[in-house]
Every structure is written in C-alpha cells, then in structure tokens.
Design an enzyme around this catalytic site. Structure first.
Site, PDB file in Angstrom:
ATOM      1  N   ASP A   1       2.426  12.834 -51.508  1.00 13.62           N
ATOM      2  CA  ASP A   1       2.087  13.059 -52.915  1.00 13.62           C
ATOM      3  C   ASP A   1       3.222  12.723 -53.878  1.00 13.62           C
ATOM      4  O   ASP A   1       2.990  12.165 -54.947  1.00 13.62           O
ATOM      5  CB  ASP A   1       1.572  14.482 -53.147  1.00 13.62           C
ATOM      6  CG  ASP A   1       2.524  15.570 -52.677  1.00 13.62           C
ATOM      7  OD1 ASP A   1       3.643  15.257 -52.217  1.00 13.62           O
ATOM      8  OD2 ASP A   1       2.146  16.755 -52.757  1.00 13.62           O
TER       9      ASP A   1
ATOM     10  N   MET B   1       3.621  16.985 -48.350  1.00 14.67           N
ATOM     11  CA  MET B   1       4.522  16.377 -47.379  1.00 14.67           C
ATOM     12  C   MET B   1       5.278  17.444 -46.583  1.00 14.67           C
ATOM     13  O   MET B   1       5.130  18.636 -46.814  1.00 14.67           O
ATOM     14  CB  MET B   1       5.503  15.462 -48.121  1.00 14.67           C
ATOM     15  CG  MET B   1       4.819  14.405 -48.995  1.00 14.67           C
ATOM     16  SD  MET B   1       5.937  13.498 -50.093  1.00 14.67           S
ATOM     17  CE  MET B   1       6.822  12.486 -48.904  1.00 14.67           C
TER      18      MET B   1
END
Length: 248
Positions: A238, A79
């Site tokens: 994630d 991210m």
C-alpha cells in the site's frame, strides 16, 4: 473496467475504475483485528477474502455491471506481515500483521549475526520487529507446531490474489517490507535469510507488480461474481502504490 482492492488494517476498499482511469464506484467492507497487550496484532486471512468477495459482488450489483465486463483485477495491501500457509495453501494460524511487535528478542538475535549497517545496505531498512523476517523467527521459536506446518508464507494482498487464481507470488514492493529482500539484485536476501536460520522454501517467487499472475478460477468466480478467466495482476504494497498514485 478494472476492480482494485486495497486490503487495509481496518477493511478492504474496492474501487471500480474505467479504462481511462475514472473511478466509477467504491465499496468498503470492514473487518476486525486481535490487538493484544503483549504486542500481538493478528487478523484472520479468511476475513480478507470474505471482504474481497463481498465488495466485488456489491460493486457489480450496485453499478449493474456484469462480471464479464471486468477486464482485470489488482491489489494493494498492508505490508510487513506474515500469513503462514500449509502445503495446501491454507493458513495454519491467524496472520501476524505489520503492527505486531512480539519479535523483539528475535530481532536482537539477528542483530548478533547481521549488522544493522549490512542489513540497511542490502534491504534499505533497519532491522525491526515489525518486519516479516523476525516474525517468522518468532513463529519458529514460540509456535513450533505451527511453524512445522508452514510450507510458505505471503502478505495480505498475495493471499487474496492466491485465493482468486490458485497462484502464489509476491512483488518487489511487498518483498521489500519483509527485511529479507535484496534491493540491488531484485531477489530474496539469502544471506540475511540464512542468518535467520529460515529455509529458502518459505519464500514465494517474486514477480513484477504489473505481472498477470493468473486468472480467476471457477470457484473464485462463484464467490466474487467475477467471470472465470478474468486476469489478475499481483499489484503492490500500500505505501509504494500510494506514492506512485500520488505521482511521487
């Protein structure tokens, strides 16, 4: 059967999962990063795509699975990054990943325009140079030619989903890692984006994490071994996806 790709910092882990949730096989394809002494942390988005293609082909080959047996593909991924794309969907430079901290100056500039309290209230995050928003500001200030070529940006999993389908989007979990997502409205935090001086056109559409954004194109089918027309679900960042998988 389903194939899930997790685009991490050091590699892509792909898993083949049965429709009742049992993992049948897993494959990890590693890639490198450019770690600079100035806080630079970058990766080549093409390496992510190559890892997705290779892992998909190897999973299918090693389990004697036909591409037509795959019911869907989805993603999780690292991210807080920035993949700047031109009007043709091509990266204009390497991706600036989560660990890059070069946008400290831009973070301080934004803090002069938006208080830390207001940012936290809107986004659920503190302003910090690791997030995507100030990385876009850094790109504008330090690489104006590349910024001028940038039509939009996305995050790691969004880029590989785009390569599979030709459709560009992100989901709320990854959008929330940009410091530009309004948790209450479920849309981009235009007030903060305006304070950063960034055009609204840079920000892709946001769809639910479970949304089928498109299907595998003929070109992507040839590259991955998947069947053309296979549904692709956008997935999520994630951290949130790991929390969901852990039952949190």
């Amino acid at each position: 059967m389903l194939i899930a790709h997790d685009l991490g910092t050091t590699g892509n882990k792909a898993t083949l999962v049965s429709n009742d949730g049992k993992m049948l096989a897993a494959k990890t394809v590693n890639y490198g990063a450019d770690w600079g002494t100035d806080g630079r942390a970058e990766q080549n988005p093409h390496d992510w795509w190559d890892a997705v293609c290779r892992a998909s082909r190897e999973l299918l080959a090693e389990t004697n699975t036909a591409g037509t047996d795959i019911d869907g593909v989805s993603f999780s991924g690292q991210m807080m990054g920035v993949v700047p794309l031109d009007s043709h969907g091509e990266p204009v430079r390497p991706a600036i990943i989560w660990a890059d901290t070069r946008s400290t100056k831009e973070t301080n500039t934004l803090l002069e325009r938006v208080s830390m309290e207001d940012c936290y209230r809107i986004t659920g995050h503190r302003l910090n140079p690791t997030y995507s928003l100030t990385k876009l500001m850094w790109l504008r200030e330090n690489e104006p030619d590349n910024f001028a070529k940038t039509a939009t940006f996305c995050l790691a999993k969004d880029y590989t989903a785009f390569k599979l389908t030709g459709v560009l989007a992100t989901d709320p979990s990854d959008a929330s890692s940009t410091n530009a997502y309004d948790q209450a409205s479920g849309d981009w935090a235009w007030e903060i984006i305006d304070a950063a001086g960034l055009p609204h056109s840079l920000f892709p559409k946001i769809v639910p994490s479970t949304h089928v954004i498109g299907t595998v194109t003929a070109e992507a089918a040839r590259a991955t071994g998947l069947a053309e027309g296979t549904p692709v679900v956008i997935g999520g960042g994630d951290g949130p996806v790991a929390a969901l998988g852990a039952g949190v």
